[in-house]
Write an enzyme that holds these catalytic residues in place. Structure first.
Site, PDB file in Angstrom:
ATOM      1  CE1 TYR A   1      -2.998  -3.043   0.240  1.00 44.89           C
ATOM      2  CE2 TYR A   1      -3.634  -2.394   2.437  1.00 44.89           C
ATOM      3  CZ  TYR A   1      -3.759  -3.243   1.361  1.00 44.89           C
ATOM      4  OH  TYR A   1      -4.654  -4.282   1.420  1.00 44.89           O
TER       5      TYR A   1
ATOM      6  CE  LYS B   1       1.371 -17.914  -2.157  1.00 44.58           C
ATOM      7  NZ  LYS B   1       0.555 -19.114  -1.971  1.00 44.58           N
TER       8      LYS B   1
ATOM      9  CG  ASP C   1      -1.887 -20.352   0.174  1.00 43.48           C
ATOM     10  OD1 ASP C   1      -1.071 -20.143   1.091  1.00 43.48           O
ATOM     11  OD2 ASP C   1      -1.615 -21.059  -0.811  1.00 43.48           O
TER      12      ASP C   1
ATOM     13  CG  ASP D   1      -6.786  -4.361   4.307  1.00 49.36           C
ATOM     14  OD1 ASP D   1      -7.741  -4.235   5.098  1.00 49.36           O
ATOM     15  OD2 ASP D   1      -6.717  -3.756   3.219  1.00 49.36           O
TER      16      ASP D   1
ATOM     17  CG  ASP E   1     -12.051  -6.462   7.009  1.00 53.66           C
ATOM     18  OD1 ASP E   1     -11.730  -5.922   8.094  1.00 53.66           O
ATOM     19  OD2 ASP E   1     -12.474  -5.824   6.025  1.00 53.66           O
TER      20      ASP E   1
END
Ligand code: NAD
Length: 360
Positions: free
Chosen positions: A146, A195, A227, A251, A255
């Site tokens: 970001y 990852k 994942d 992020d 959620d």
């Protein structure tokens, strides 16, 4: 002990839920003989109405001069409020981004806990919900994809967009240290999510996290690919204590972790910098649809105040007392409308605050 607390009541339900958290803090200070001094700080739509900007430099200085800041929520109805006719940098949410940057808040903590009493709201399989879960996601907040270089270019009529995911070892080390320190106050397990089978940034993340782990021999460290983590969160959430991860993975996963509790009005959060300072706020927004009606759930804000006691003031016993008081209120069947179910007593925002204070 003496602490100075900045209060950002904000917009919508913000003032209502902050009032209840302040009431609870006053009960704690009364019981334990602490002195909490408060200073009101304007941010968001209420600051736009007075000063024309969502956050003034004076407000930032007031926050900086506090030991910690407790916030309600900011913003209004994004379709109807005149605040959203302003350019993006003048809108309420710009205040939040500005204060995070000004105070160097790089670590975002979001606990996600399923209370036994609310397990019917959990969308997971019955077996997973019955086991319950109590995890905390430690998300890096100021680096990664970001904040990396980005651009879109066109070559021979073909458009290409580029985003850059970059972390240096110092950025990784400081958030990893926070994760191990927080795990030390919980069940002493860190699951670092990356990852590493594909990304260089993840391989460095993993290496630095292992270096940091050497300084915390009593805390277990495990690595998990993102994942798999997304899958494990819905399959077996009880396995997690502290989840440490970079900005974008955090992020998305935070959620997901919030959603599986089924009750947004119950979830606190904290954003910390390198000092003991933190900004504490509920995970939900300003809920303009129910503002001013004394029906919002103040528990997320009360639990945010408890996180402030624990992480900024190091008042562990006091924080436990607040958490246990919330638990006791739920066990008695006292509920605001958003978490109410058949057979429970429905109470207002202020009655919920009173009920928690009584338990303290
Ligand atoms: P929201 O979280 O405010 O509301 C979503 C739904 O959850 C609504 O139905 C609301 O009534 C309910 N809800 C939220 N908190 C509740 C509580 N404590 N008790 C009971 N019910 C609750 O999200 P939204 O409607 O998408 O956003 C409204 C405004 O809040 C927007 O301006 C948005 O930008 C802002 N916002 C601010 C923050 C923040 O201050 N950090 C975070 C998210 C959204």
């Amino acid at each position: 002990m003496k602490f100075k607390i900045g209060l950002i009541r904000g917009d919508g339900i913000g003032p209502e839920i902050v009032n209840e958290a302040k009431k609870v803090l006053d009960s704690v200070s009364g019981k334990y003989g602490h002195s909490f001094e408060y200073e009101d700080i304007l941010m968001g739509g209420c600051s736009i109405d007075v000063y024309g900007v969502p956050l003034t430099d004076e407000a930032i200085e007031a926050a900086r001069a506090s030991d910690a800041v407790l916030m309600g929520s900011i913003g209004g109805n994004t379709s109807t409020s005149p605040w959203y006719k302003l350019p993006p940098e003048k809108r309420p949410e710009a205040g939040l981004l500005k204060i995070r940057k000004a105070l160097g808040l790089f670590a975002n903590l979001r606990p996600s806990k399923l209370y036994k009493e609310l397990s019917s709201a959990c969308p997971l399989r019955k077996e997973a919900a019955e086991k319950g879960f109590d995890m905390l996601i430690m998300r890096e907040l100021t680096g990664g994809l970001y904040f990396g270089e980005r651009y879109t270019k066109e070559t021979d009529g073909v458009r290409t967009a580029v985003d850059t995911l970059s972390y240096n070892e110092d950025e990784i080390r400081r958030i990893a240290i926070k994760a191990f320190e927080v795990a030390g106050k919980r069940r002493k397990k860190v699951t670092s999510i990356d990852k590493a089978n594909v990304l260089d940034s993840s391989r460095l993340w993993r290496a630095v996290t292992e270096e940091v782990a050497k300084d915390y021999p009593d805390i277990a460290l495990e690595h998990m690919l993102v994942d798999n983590a997304a899958m494990q969160l819905v399959k077996e959430p009880a396995q997690f204590d502290v989840i440490l991860t970079e900005n974008m993975f955090g992020d998305i996963l935070s959620d997901e972790a919030a959603e599986i509790t089924g009750s947004i009005g119950m979830l606190p959060s904290a954003s910390l910098n390198e000092t003991r300072f933190g900004l504490y706020e509920p995970s939900g927004g300003s809920a303009p649809d129910i503002a001013g009606q004394n029906i919002a759930n103040p528990i997320a804000t009360i639990l945010s105040a408890s996180m402030m006691l624990r992480y900024s003031f190091d008042l562990t016993e006091e924080a436990d007392r607040v958490d246990n008081a919330v638990q006791a209120v739920l066990s008695k069947g006292i509920r605001t409308g958003d978490i109410w179910s058949e057979g429970c007593e429905r109470v207002s925002t202020s009655e919920m605050g009173d009920a928690v204070c009584e338990e303290i």
